[in-house]
Design an enzyme around this catalytic site. Structure first.
Site, short mmCIF file in Angstrom:
data_model
loop_
_atom_site.label_atom_id
_atom_site.label_comp_id
_atom_site.label_asym_id
_atom_site.label_seq_id
_atom_site.Cartn_x
_atom_site.Cartn_y
_atom_site.Cartn_z
N ASP A 82 0.88 -1.17 0.00
CA ASP A 82 0.00 0.00 0.00
C ASP A 82 0.92 1.22 0.00
O ASP A 82 2.15 1.06 0.04
CB ASP A 82 -0.94 -0.01 1.22
CG ASP A 82 -2.24 0.75 0.94
OD1 ASP A 82 -2.16 1.93 0.53
OD2 ASP A 82 -3.32 0.18 1.14
N HIS A 136 -3.09 3.46 -4.77
CA HIS A 136 -2.45 3.14 -3.49
C HIS A 136 -1.02 2.65 -3.67
O HIS A 136 -0.59 1.71 -3.01
CB HIS A 136 -3.27 2.07 -2.73
CG HIS A 136 -4.51 2.62 -2.09
ND1 HIS A 136 -4.49 3.41 -0.96
CD2 HIS A 136 -5.82 2.51 -2.43
CE1 HIS A 136 -5.72 3.74 -0.64
NE2 HIS A 136 -6.54 3.22 -1.52
N GLU A 165 -10.07 2.73 -5.19
CA GLU A 165 -9.78 4.14 -4.96
C GLU A 165 -8.69 4.74 -5.85
O GLU A 165 -7.89 5.54 -5.39
CB GLU A 165 -9.39 4.36 -3.48
CG GLU A 165 -10.50 4.02 -2.53
CD GLU A 165 -10.20 4.35 -1.08
OE1 GLU A 165 -11.05 4.99 -0.45
OE2 GLU A 165 -9.11 3.99 -0.57
#
Ligand code: ZN
Length: 627
Positions: free
Chosen positions: A161, A210, A265
């Site tokens: 991440d 990410h 996202e």
């Protein structure tokens, strides 16, 4: 006396000497499919346990099980034998877990019974984010051991991440050069243990968003080399060379059926401007960046399938269309799961409202800093993973997720995990009609006690305070003049935090510990609220309640002004109350701003002034009461 009569008399004698044994329903978690009690007890000894793999289930109790038979088991305890039967080693392993729980409860004297058991869902998982904070292999292994006791069978390992890449890769030493990470030997050790516990470990290599941690070391894989960004460039071939290489290494190391590729996202703004991405879109007839993302996910999915594995992604992978065979992990409410199932994809349900155990599990004022939500044990337990989904066959299972922005230590990690993971175990395994909150709560208390005895640091369930309550006078129509009265709001509240609209503020109920329940949220503006009491009243107190969740950029008003009017047009200032809550405090706060005095009025105006005049700052109010 006939021998059976002697036995009965002896049993009676034994029962009268020892405390009544706990009903089996109260000792097993997750609750089995069916339990048939029989007369008598069995003296446990290892020699008495017979484990058998059944090849032919015809005429056998296991033959009646249609779903997940490969995890099913049959356990028969008679006076002189214990028989465990299953079609697979997994099933036998679960029979042993059940037997271990029975022994924990009854010691050496087990009641005779027959259990036929199989899970409702094949997939019962826990996700740990080890990027934001690192948890070493020993910490991971500890958790696997506890999960296995409750038949949790998937560990979703969020290895990469934006904060750090945690898994060593051949040929890419820069990825893990300056961060704590797992070596291939660490991974092997965890996988060996997981294997023995029948837990499948699903690695996640996050893309296309990410990924700031990769940008830091390989900026050439991004649309903007010089500007920090979290999305890989989908236009550049070198990106696919890199991703396919790290995925290949990951698949080789893990050899799990499923590989998770994240997919959540992604900010698509860079792709819209990047010449490489634009060229990719032209060449492939892609109309927008949703389709570009979908093209990239499709290519990765194809690659994973070509190596004999299946792809899982967060529900954003549905955007712009999704290749058949991909599994969707639904986290943004229930809709992603519903849409995916309707489109014929298998889904794993992890909706934030029920499954994000990074949220606080009790009164947040006394809990460690968290993401800001409130997710008590009961709410996890009440979730039905097939909720809203027409065809349950598409629901592969359910998972709780622990994101670790605010979780830095093993102690804290375990505190967030237990007992909520026990609830996950039961909602994933037990049939709805077998679920019972009171029974589960009692079992969870014992499970906490037992885990603590083994050294785990659990949330203290027996001291749970529970949901926020409202002071008695506020819900009393004899006292609270504002109860049920009309409210006018000058600046609009945000549609995402609209509760039941204007009436929320005079419903006689405080909002939840969670800002999403029972609160009106105002983005970048004051709250300017007028309550109409219907007729002129004598007033001695006005109370306006506000909440602060620093981690969500929700702050107390800098002050609250009270004013009064007979006609609703001309207001007489009553006074102003300054905020006293520390706005740098990351622990949520709840404050009642009060005016006290003596006046007569029909209209009462309450203005909460936004404290931080900056983008993204919120004010949240839930109740006004007047007496
Ligand atoms: Zn690009």
């Amino acid at each position: 006396m006939r021998p059976s009569f002697i036995a009965a008399a002896l049993a009676t004698l034994l029962l009268s000497c020892s405390p009544k044994p706990e009903s089996v329903e109260k000792v097993l978690t997750p609750t089995p499919l069916s339990i048939d009690m029989a007369e008598g007890t069995c003296r446990f000894s290892k020699a008495a346990v017979r484990n058998t793999i059944i090849n032919n289930t015809e005429g056998h109790a296991l033959g009646k099980i249609e779903k997940n038979r490969n995890q099913a088991y049959f356990l028969r305890i008679t006076r002189d034998s214990i028989i465990a039967e299953a079609c697979t080693p997994v099933g036998l392993f679960y029979a042993q877990q059940t037997l271990a729980q029975l022994r924990d409860a009854y010691g050496e004297t087990l009641p005779c019974m027959e259990i036929t058991d199989a899970p409702r869902f094949a997939y019962r998982g826990v996700m740990l984010d080890v990027s934001r904070h690192f948890f070493d292999k020993d910490c991971i292994k500890r958790q696997l051991k506890l999960w296995a006791k409750y038949k949790i069978n998937r560990f979703h390992w969020h290895l990469t991440d934006g904060i750090a890449w945690r898994i060593e890769m051949k040929g890419y030493p820069e990825l893990t050069a300056n961060v704590e990470h797992y070596t291939p030997e660490d991974i092997r050790e965890v996988l060996d243990l997981a294997d023995s516990l029948h837990i499948e470990v699903i690695p996640e290599i996050e893309m296309f968003g990410h990924s700031e941690e990769v940008w830091k070391v390989y900026p050439h894989l991004f649309c903007t080399e010089n500007e920090r960004t979290s999305e890989y460039c989908i236009g550049k071939e070198s990106v696919f060379t890199f991703l396919e290489d790290v995925l290949s290494q990951t698949m080789e190391m893990f050899d799990s059926e499923y590989i998770h590729i994240g997919g959540d996202e992604a900010y698509k703004g860079h792709w819209a401007k990047c010449p490489d991405c634009q060229r990719r879109m032209r060449e492939n007839g892609l109309k927008n960046t949703d389709e570009l993302q979908s093209w990239g996910i499709g290519r990765i999915s194809h690659f994973i399938n070509s190596k004999g594995h299946k792809m899982i992604g967060w529900d954003e992978i549905l955007e712009g269309g999704l290749a058949p065979g991909a599994v969707v992990m639904s986290w943004r409410g229930l809709d992603g799961g519903i849409a995916a199932a309707a489109a014929g994809h298998e889904v794993i349900m992890t909706p934030g409202r029920y499954c994000y155990i990074n949220n606080s599990q009790d009164d947040p004022r006394f809990e460690p800093v968290s993401q800001g939500g409130y997710l008590p044990l009961k709410q996890v337990y009440e979730y039905d993973p097939a909720m809203g989904i027409e065809n349950e066959e598409y629901v592969m299972g359910v998972q709780v997720n622990l994101w670790t922005e605010y979780v830095a230590t093993q102690k804290h990690l375990e505190y967030m995990l237990y007992p909520r993971s026990f609830a996950l175990a039961e909602i994933g395994w037990s049939m709805n009609e077998r679920k019972n909150w009171e029974s589960f709560h009692a079992r969870a208390l014992k499970a906490v006690e037992s885990a603590e005895a083994m050294g785990y640091n659990c949330f203290d369930l027996k001291a749970e305070k529970g949901e926020r309550t409202t002071p008695q006078w506020i819900s009393d129509p004899e006292v609270n003049l504002a109860l049920g009265k009309d409210v006018t709001i000058a600046n609009p509240y945000h549609k995402q935090y609209s509760a039941s609209g204007e009436s929320t503020l005079t419903d006689g109920k405080f909002g939840s510990w969670e800002c999403g329940k029972g609160w009106l949220g105002f983005l970048e503006c004051d709250t300017d609220i007028v309550v109409d009491l219907g007729e002129e009243k004598e007033i001695s107190e006005v109370m306006a309640s506000y909440g602060q969740w620093y981690t969500l950029w929700i702050w107390m008003p800098s002050s609250v002004r009270f004013s009064f009017s007979q006609d609703g047009v001309n207001f007489e200032p009553g006074g102003e109350v300054l905020n006293t809550v520390d706005t740098e405090d990351m622990i949520p706060s709840f404050a009642e701003f009060k005016w006290n005095g003596n006046t007569k009025a029909r209209y009462v105006r309450i203005e909460g002034l936004v404290r931080r005049d900056e983008a993204g700052a919120w004010l949240f109010t839930d109740e006004i009461a007047i007496r």
